[in-house]
Design an enzyme around this catalytic site. Structure first.
Site, PDB file in Angstrom:
ATOM      1  N   ASP A  38      75.200 -27.232  94.194  1.00  0.00           N
ATOM      2  CA  ASP A  38      76.615 -26.853  94.302  1.00  0.00           C
ATOM      3  C   ASP A  38      77.547 -28.057  94.404  1.00  0.00           C
ATOM      4  O   ASP A  38      78.571 -28.110  93.724  1.00  0.00           O
ATOM      5  CB  ASP A  38      76.830 -25.948  95.514  1.00  0.00           C
ATOM      6  CG  ASP A  38      76.290 -24.557  95.241  1.00  0.00           C
ATOM      7  OD1 ASP A  38      76.132 -24.190  94.057  1.00  0.00           O
ATOM      8  OD2 ASP A  38      76.021 -23.833  96.224  1.00  0.00           O
ATOM      9  N   ASP A  78      81.374 -22.090 107.479  1.00  0.00           N
ATOM     10  CA  ASP A  78      81.455 -23.528 107.255  1.00  0.00           C
ATOM     11  C   ASP A  78      82.794 -23.971 106.666  1.00  0.00           C
ATOM     12  O   ASP A  78      83.317 -25.023 107.010  1.00  0.00           O
ATOM     13  CB  ASP A  78      80.279 -23.996 106.392  1.00  0.00           C
ATOM     14  CG  ASP A  78      78.978 -23.955 107.183  1.00  0.00           C
ATOM     15  OD1 ASP A  78      79.043 -24.149 108.417  1.00  0.00           O
ATOM     16  OD2 ASP A  78      77.921 -23.693 106.593  1.00  0.00           O
ATOM     17  N   SER A 126      69.154 -19.604 100.915  1.00  0.00           N
ATOM     18  CA  SER A 126      70.133 -20.667 101.142  1.00  0.00           C
ATOM     19  C   SER A 126      69.779 -21.288 102.484  1.00  0.00           C
ATOM     20  O   SER A 126      69.755 -20.599 103.504  1.00  0.00           O
ATOM     21  CB  SER A 126      71.535 -20.074 101.164  1.00  0.00           C
ATOM     22  OG  SER A 126      72.413 -20.989 101.779  1.00  0.00           O
TER      23      SER A 126
HETATM   24  N1  ARG Z   1      75.334 -18.654 110.125  1.00  0.00           N
HETATM   25  C1  ARG Z   1      75.125 -19.992 110.545  1.00  0.00           C
HETATM   26  C2  ARG Z   1      76.417 -20.623 110.996  1.00  0.00           C
HETATM   27  O1  ARG Z   1      77.447 -20.161 110.627  1.00  0.00           O
HETATM   28  C3  ARG Z   1      74.415 -20.828 109.505  1.00  0.00           C
HETATM   29  C4  ARG Z   1      75.071 -21.019 108.195  1.00  0.00           C
HETATM   30  C5  ARG Z   1      74.252 -21.947 107.409  1.00  0.00           C
HETATM   31  N2  ARG Z   1      74.487 -21.996 105.999  1.00  0.00           N
HETATM   32  C6  ARG Z   1      73.518 -21.772 105.075  1.00  0.00           C
HETATM   33  N3  ARG Z   1      73.803 -22.024 103.855  1.00  0.00           N
HETATM   34  N4  ARG Z   1      72.341 -21.309 105.379  1.00  0.00           N
HETATM   35  O2  ARG Z   1      76.420 -21.587 111.725  1.00  0.00           O
END
Ligand code: ARG
Length: 406
Positions: A14, A127, A178
């Site tokens: 990405d 994120d 992911s």
């Molecule tokens: N849900 C978790 C958080 O918001 C992990 C997100 C991680 N991203 C991923 N692409 N797995 O902190």
């Protein structure tokens, strides 16, 4: 003048596509910044390969920053002191790495005289919130760009896009999970995991794949709330976490399976593996049981929840979070001592002993043996006055708690 953008670069599909896509669609210059927060320790790929990929995608420069000690000492260190488990379970793996990355993005944006920073997060997750709120807390003037929110490409489209621009990537169209990882643990989503009813598949786990059936016991030492040694051997926190991930993870301990509330209003089912993080928080919390005064301890628990929500929500750089840091730091002055942790396959770890030169546990007060030093007669007046209000209420207004059938 061409706008210059500093991109948070992971080396993956990405963000590699994001370099070229921003150049083509937004006519910008891209500086790729890879912040090493301890991701992918087993990767066979060298940082040089990752740098050449960023350049092949069109970046004018690719900067690699080693932030592993900073991530461990400052970010994981505070999370341990705060026993940070979001919704009681998740030790903030991804949430802790974002402010580290943000800090370096902003520094590189200044160094390269850039007008904007960019990240590869989508519009559905936490994120994007963490990157954008974080950048604006440190640099209110910088613009934040999120190409993955605008490009409307599926994973297969991105693979084709990379091929069209001859960007060398290892990703395949049918990648199932992911995964975001750093030295604090691994966060896994997508695939079968999206069905909250189906048991998590073994496949994506690495740290907690069971490799031993031998129980292990270890002593974790803390000084003023910070882990300092394992079995008497001093270790930097980054190293200690890595050793624990290996030793504790080998028994299968450290998995979390949860349906969590994202900041953007979505409930999502995610799985994590974070053996070192969970062992350290468990041990630290236990040492607090021994050393914190009751009111401080109870108030701290309430504030821990708040701190953890703030960090989860992307507010690492915020006045309330900083004020809570000061509270937590004050509580840690006597959180010094040793915790004995026993780990057994499959997946069980528990504290079996704790000691501290500052323990508030007083054997003379606690014991039921002959050397009991507690003044039992003092309790008569204490209990009478403590219950006086309820006793008066029962006499005047009548208690409604008679046993059934009487
Ligand atoms: N849900 C978790 C958080 O918001 C992990 C997100 C991680 N991203 C991923 N692409 N797995 O902190």
């Amino acid at each position: 003048m061409t706008k210059r953008v500093v991109l948070a670069y992971s080396g993956g599909l990405d963000t590699s596509v994001a370099v070229r896509w921003m150049i083509e669609n937004w006519h910008v210059e891209v500086v790729a910044v890879l912040v090493n927060v301890g991701q992918d320790p087993e990767s066979s790929e060298s940082l040089d390969d990752i740098r050449s990929r960023a350049l092949a995608a069109g970046a004018i420069e690719c900067v690699i920053v080693d932030a592993r000690d900073e991530m461990a000492e400052e970010f994981c260190g505070r999370a341990i002191a705060t026993n940070a488990l979001y919704e009681g379970k998740y030790p903030l793996v991804s949430a802790l790495s974002r402010p580290v990355i943000v800090r370096h993005l902003v520094a590189q944006a200044r160094a390269f005289d850039a007008q904007a920073v960019a990240h590869g997060s989508t519009g559905k997750g936490n994120d994007q919130v963490r990157f954008e709120v974080g950048v604006h807390a440190l640099a209110p003037d910088l613009e934040v760009l999120a190409p993955a929110r605008s490009w409307g490409m599926t994973r297969a489209d991105s693979v084709d896009y990379a091929a069209r621009w001859a960007i060398p990537i290892q990703a395949t169209k049918d990648k199932i999970y992911s995964i975001d990882e750093n030295l604090w643990g691994r966060a896994i989503e997508c695939g079968d995991i999206e069905d909250p009813w189906s048991a998590p598949p073994e496949e994506p786990y690495t740290l907690t794949r069971v490799r031993t059936s031998e129980p292990v016991e270890m002593i974790l030492s803390f000084r003023e709330g910070r882990p300092t040694a394992l079995d008497g051997q001093d270790m930097a926190l980054a190293e200690l976490i890595a050793v624990l991930n290996d030793r504790v993870g080998a028994t299968g301990f450290g998995r979390v399976d949860m349906v969590e509330n994202r900041r953007v209003g979505i409930k999502s089912r995610e799985v994590y593996e974070c053996p070192g993080a969970l062992a350290l928080i468990m041990a630290h919390a236990d040492l607090e049981d021994l050393t914190l005064e009751r009111d401080v301890h109870h108030e701290k628990r309430r504030l821990e929840t708040r701190w953890t929500e703030l960090v989860y929500d992307g507010l690492w750089f915020s006045p309330l979070k900083e004020a809570l840091d000061a509270f937590v730091a004050e509580t840690q002055r006597f959180v010094t001592g040793d915790v004995r942790v026993r780990v057994e396959a499959p997946g069980v770890a528990r504290v079996v002993g704790r000691r501290s030169p500052y323990a508030l546990y007083d054997h003379g007060l606690a014991t039921y043996d002959a050397d009991d030093a507690f003044h039992h007669e003092d309790s008569v007046g204490f209990v009478r006055i403590f219950g006086l209000g309820v006793q008066t209420w029962a006499a005047r207004q009548g208690a409604r708690h008679a046993a059934p059938g009487t």
